[in-house]
Write a protein that holds these residues in place. Structure first.
Motif, PDB file in Angstrom:
ATOM      1  N   THR A 253      55.100  28.484  35.117  1.00  0.00           N
ATOM      2  CA  THR A 253      54.427  29.461  34.256  1.00  0.00           C
ATOM      3  C   THR A 253      55.260  30.736  34.158  1.00  0.00           C
ATOM      4  O   THR A 253      56.021  31.072  35.070  1.00  0.00           O
ATOM      5  N   VAL A 254      55.110  31.434  33.059  1.00  0.00           N
ATOM      6  CA  VAL A 254      55.880  32.654  32.793  1.00  0.00           C
ATOM      7  C   VAL A 254      54.915  33.824  32.628  1.00  0.00           C
ATOM      8  O   VAL A 254      53.998  33.763  31.798  1.00  0.00           O
ATOM      9  N   LEU A 255      55.147  34.871  33.399  1.00  0.00           N
ATOM     10  CA  LEU A 255      54.327  36.083  33.306  1.00  0.00           C
ATOM     11  C   LEU A 255      55.056  37.102  32.443  1.00  0.00           C
ATOM     12  O   LEU A 255      56.227  37.410  32.670  1.00  0.00           O
ATOM     13  N   ILE A 256      54.350  37.632  31.443  1.00  0.00           N
ATOM     14  CA  ILE A 256      54.945  38.590  30.510  1.00  0.00           C
ATOM     15  C   ILE A 256      54.186  39.897  30.599  1.00  0.00           C
ATOM     16  O   ILE A 256      52.962  39.945  30.457  1.00  0.00           O
ATOM     17  N   GLY A 257      54.924  40.969  30.862  1.00  0.00           N
ATOM     18  CA  GLY A 257      54.346  42.299  30.893  1.00  0.00           C
ATOM     19  C   GLY A 257      55.105  43.218  29.973  1.00  0.00           C
ATOM     20  O   GLY A 257      55.423  42.873  28.852  1.00  0.00           O
ATOM     21  N   GLY A 258      55.416  44.399  30.482  1.00  0.00           N
ATOM     22  CA  GLY A 258      56.183  45.343  29.676  1.00  0.00           C
ATOM     23  C   GLY A 258      55.504  46.678  29.489  1.00  0.00           C
ATOM     24  O   GLY A 258      56.034  47.562  28.825  1.00  0.00           O
ATOM     25  N   GLY A 259      54.309  46.830  30.055  1.00  0.00           N
ATOM     26  CA  GLY A 259      53.673  48.138  30.023  1.00  0.00           C
ATOM     27  C   GLY A 259      52.709  48.387  28.888  1.00  0.00           C
ATOM     28  O   GLY A 259      52.157  49.485  28.778  1.00  0.00           O
ATOM     29  N   ALA A 260      52.490  47.408  28.007  1.00  0.00           N
ATOM     30  CA  ALA A 260      51.523  47.597  26.927  1.00  0.00           C
ATOM     31  C   ALA A 260      50.138  47.833  27.514  1.00  0.00           C
ATOM     32  O   ALA A 260      49.729  47.162  28.456  1.00  0.00           O
ATOM     33  N   LYS A 261      49.419  48.782  26.926  1.00  0.00           N
ATOM     34  CA  LYS A 261      48.140  49.199  27.503  1.00  0.00           C
ATOM     35  C   LYS A 261      46.979  48.847  26.583  1.00  0.00           C
ATOM     36  O   LYS A 261      47.028  49.059  25.378  1.00  0.00           O
ATOM     37  N   GLY A 262      45.925  48.333  27.211  1.00  0.00           N
ATOM     38  CA  GLY A 262      44.699  48.036  26.496  1.00  0.00           C
ATOM     39  C   GLY A 262      43.776  49.240  26.487  1.00  0.00           C
ATOM     40  O   GLY A 262      44.210  50.387  26.643  1.00  0.00           O
ATOM     41  N   PHE A 263      42.495  48.986  26.327  1.00  0.00           N
ATOM     42  CA  PHE A 263      41.497  50.047  26.236  1.00  0.00           C
ATOM     43  C   PHE A 263      40.791  50.186  27.586  1.00  0.00           C
ATOM     44  O   PHE A 263      40.247  49.217  28.114  1.00  0.00           O
ATOM     45  N   ALA A 264      40.814  51.395  28.125  1.00  0.00           N
ATOM     46  CA  ALA A 264      40.266  51.646  29.461  1.00  0.00           C
ATOM     47  C   ALA A 264      38.936  52.383  29.358  1.00  0.00           C
ATOM     48  O   ALA A 264      38.841  53.417  28.698  1.00  0.00           O
ATOM     49  N   ASP A 265      37.941  51.849  30.032  1.00  0.00           N
ATOM     50  CA  ASP A 265      36.617  52.475  30.098  1.00  0.00           C
ATOM     51  C   ASP A 265      36.277  52.671  31.576  1.00  0.00           C
ATOM     52  O   ASP A 265      35.590  51.845  32.177  1.00  0.00           O
ATOM     53  N   ARG A 266      36.795  53.761  32.141  1.00  0.00           N
ATOM     54  CA  ARG A 266      36.628  53.991  33.577  1.00  0.00           C
ATOM     55  C   ARG A 266      35.169  54.189  33.955  1.00  0.00           C
ATOM     56  O   ARG A 266      34.724  53.700  35.004  1.00  0.00           O
ATOM     57  N   ALA A 267      34.429  54.885  33.122  1.00  0.00           N
ATOM     58  CA  ALA A 267      33.044  55.195  33.446  1.00  0.00           C
ATOM     59  C   ALA A 267      32.209  53.932  33.644  1.00  0.00           C
ATOM     60  O   ALA A 267      31.303  53.901  34.475  1.00  0.00           O
ATOM     61  N   ASN A 268      32.550  52.892  32.889  1.00  0.00           N
ATOM     62  CA  ASN A 268      31.804  51.637  32.987  1.00  0.00           C
ATOM     63  C   ASN A 268      32.581  50.547  33.713  1.00  0.00           C
ATOM     64  O   ASN A 268      32.168  49.377  33.715  1.00  0.00           O
ATOM     65  N   ASN A 269      33.729  50.930  34.296  1.00  0.00           N
ATOM     66  CA  ASN A 269      34.498  50.005  35.134  1.00  0.00           C
ATOM     67  C   ASN A 269      34.986  48.786  34.332  1.00  0.00           C
ATOM     68  O   ASN A 269      35.005  47.668  34.836  1.00  0.00           O
ATOM     69  N   LYS A 270      35.394  49.039  33.074  1.00  0.00           N
ATOM     70  CA  LYS A 270      35.780  47.933  32.212  1.00  0.00           C
ATOM     71  C   LYS A 270      37.109  48.212  31.518  1.00  0.00           C
ATOM     72  O   LYS A 270      37.517  49.364  31.355  1.00  0.00           O
ATOM     73  N   THR A 271      37.748  47.142  31.092  1.00  0.00           N
ATOM     74  CA  THR A 271      38.923  47.233  30.223  1.00  0.00           C
ATOM     75  C   THR A 271      38.752  46.252  29.070  1.00  0.00           C
ATOM     76  O   THR A 271      37.983  45.293  29.157  1.00  0.00           O
ATOM     77  N   ARG A 272      39.487  46.507  28.001  1.00  0.00           N
ATOM     78  CA  ARG A 272      39.455  45.617  26.839  1.00  0.00           C
ATOM     79  C   ARG A 272      40.873  45.437  26.336  1.00  0.00           C
ATOM     80  O   ARG A 272      41.651  46.394  26.261  1.00  0.00           O
ATOM     81  N   LEU A 273      41.237  44.221  26.000  1.00  0.00           N
ATOM     82  CA  LEU A 273      42.596  43.912  25.573  1.00  0.00           C
ATOM     83  C   LEU A 273      42.873  44.392  24.157  1.00  0.00           C
ATOM     84  O   LEU A 273      41.986  44.403  23.304  1.00  0.00           O
ATOM     85  N   ASP A 274      44.130  44.784  23.919  1.00  0.00           N
ATOM     86  CA  ASP A 274      44.615  45.106  22.584  1.00  0.00           C
ATOM     87  C   ASP A 274      45.521  43.956  22.151  1.00  0.00           C
ATOM     88  O   ASP A 274      46.690  43.872  22.549  1.00  0.00           O
TER      89      ASP A 274
END
Length: 371
Positions: A253-274
């Motif tokens: 398997t290949v892991l791909i990153g690079g620093g792209a950031k999704g949507f952060a909702d700290r108050a509700n302890n959630k994230t959402r992908l872009d």
């Protein structure tokens, strides 16, 4: 609950601190509002990277790298660490010039772990790299580990020395009571002589309760992993000027990153992908490695991470409160430094000093001066 040291945050930094303190005979309790390695420490790319570090971090990163080489044996548990080298690819001559300046800076400070390679050696190390790539730099000791596995290894090793871990407890109040800290959640109360803030993306909230204001921001770095592919990349891969973080695991398997950031909702302890940014990251991987055109994305995820304005962490004592310490704000590159940060914090708690200069990591480095 009474304890010698209360550590807030159950990521790799908090678990490493607990291990090093418990090993020295201190009674340690770690409180975590979620579960072990829920965010940055469990969902990062697992890079064990010395190459490309800010000059202020290099000494710590080198010490951590030495610890990683024997960490499985020390902890008695598998971390998933593999030393595979890391190649930073130069896409053009401008990248080559950047690497030359970088190498000169490292050499001027007495560091020689980053070695430049030409196009021929790049192709020998990465036969499937695109033709436009002209060279790069390599750090031979770099590699990767499995984030959750490594964090769990520290937790289990700390528990062997008596450390206690309490999950699902969110700190709501901190105050000093004489020479002790009184920390309260909605359901529990803790009393300790020493307090260590390893709360990741929530560390500024803990810091304020201690008395230290800090300009921490937070975001949701994203990653994706493919289905299994034929092996084509041994080293971990980065890029000098383009957002690329790339590694192939032993199972293909290949892991791909690079620093792209999704949507952060700290108050509700959630994230959402872009998904648009993830698509750009996938295209970037194909640009560098055309073989990736055949890849099938199996899973995508993100987690909350804390960032400082200068992308350098906060490591060291509170200037406002005695027996309070900070280790947070690692800005998406703190996983590799977990082993040495734990040792540094333990040394500070036990002796009040460390062999490393921490001036660049002061919690109050952004504090306004009163004229």
């Amino acid at each position: 609950m009474k304890t010698d040291v209360l550590v807030i945050g159950g990521g790799i930094q908090g678990c490493s601190v607990a291990y090093h303190l418990a090993k020295q005979g201190m009674a340690v309790t770690v409180v975590e509002k979620d579960c072990l390695a829920r965010h940055a420490s469990g969902v990062n790319a697992g890079g064990i990277r010395l190459i490309g570090r800010h000059i202020s971090e290099v000494a710590l990163s080198k010490a951590a790298m030495e610890m990683w080489q024997n960490l499985d044996n020390e902890l008695g548990h598998e971390t998933g660490f593999r030393s595979r080298s890391l190649v930073n690819i130069a896409a053009d001559e401008a990248d080559i010039e950047t690497l030359k300046k970088r190498q000169q800076l490292m050499n001027d400070h007495g560091y020689f772990h980053e070695k430049m390679i030409d196009q021929q050696e790049l192709r020998e190390r990465l036969p499937h790299v695109s033709d436009f790539c002209v060279g790069g730099a390599v750090s031979e000791t770099d590699g990767y580990a499995i984030p959750y596995q490594a964090t769990l290894a520290y937790k289990l090793a700390a528990e062997k020395f008596g450390a206690k871990f309490v999950s699902g407890v969110e700190v709501k109040q901190i105050r000093k009571l004489g020479n002790h800290w009184l920390v309260k959640s909605d359901t529990q109360e803790f009393e300790s002589e020493h307090l260590v803030n390893c709360a990741g993306a929530w560390a500024d909230l803990i810091s304020v309760m201690i008395g230290d204001n800090v300009p921490l921001s937070y975001s949701a770095p994203m990653l994706m992993v493919t289905a299994r592919m034929p092996h084509f990349a041994g080293p971990v891969v980065g890029s000098v000027s383009r957002p690329l973080s790339f590694k192939q695991f032993e199972n293909g398997t290949v892991l791909i990153g690079g620093g792209a950031k999704g949507f952060a909702d700290r108050a509700n302890n959630k994230t959402r992908l872009d998904y648009q940014l993830l698509a750009k990251g996938a295209k970037n991987a194909i640009d560098f490695f055309p073989i990736m055109k055949t890849a099938c994305i199996n899973r995508m995820w993100s987690g909350l991470e804390g960032y400082m304005p200068d992308n350098l962490p906060v490591i060291g004592p509170s200037p406002k409160a005695e027996n309070a310490w900070h280790a947070f704000g690692f800005s998406a590159h703190g996983f590799q430094m977990g082993p040495i940060v734990g040792k540094i914090m333990a040394d500070l708690v036990l002796t009040g000093k460390t062999e490393f200069s921490l001036d660049a990591f002061r919690v109050n480095r952004y504090e306004r001066k009163v004229l």
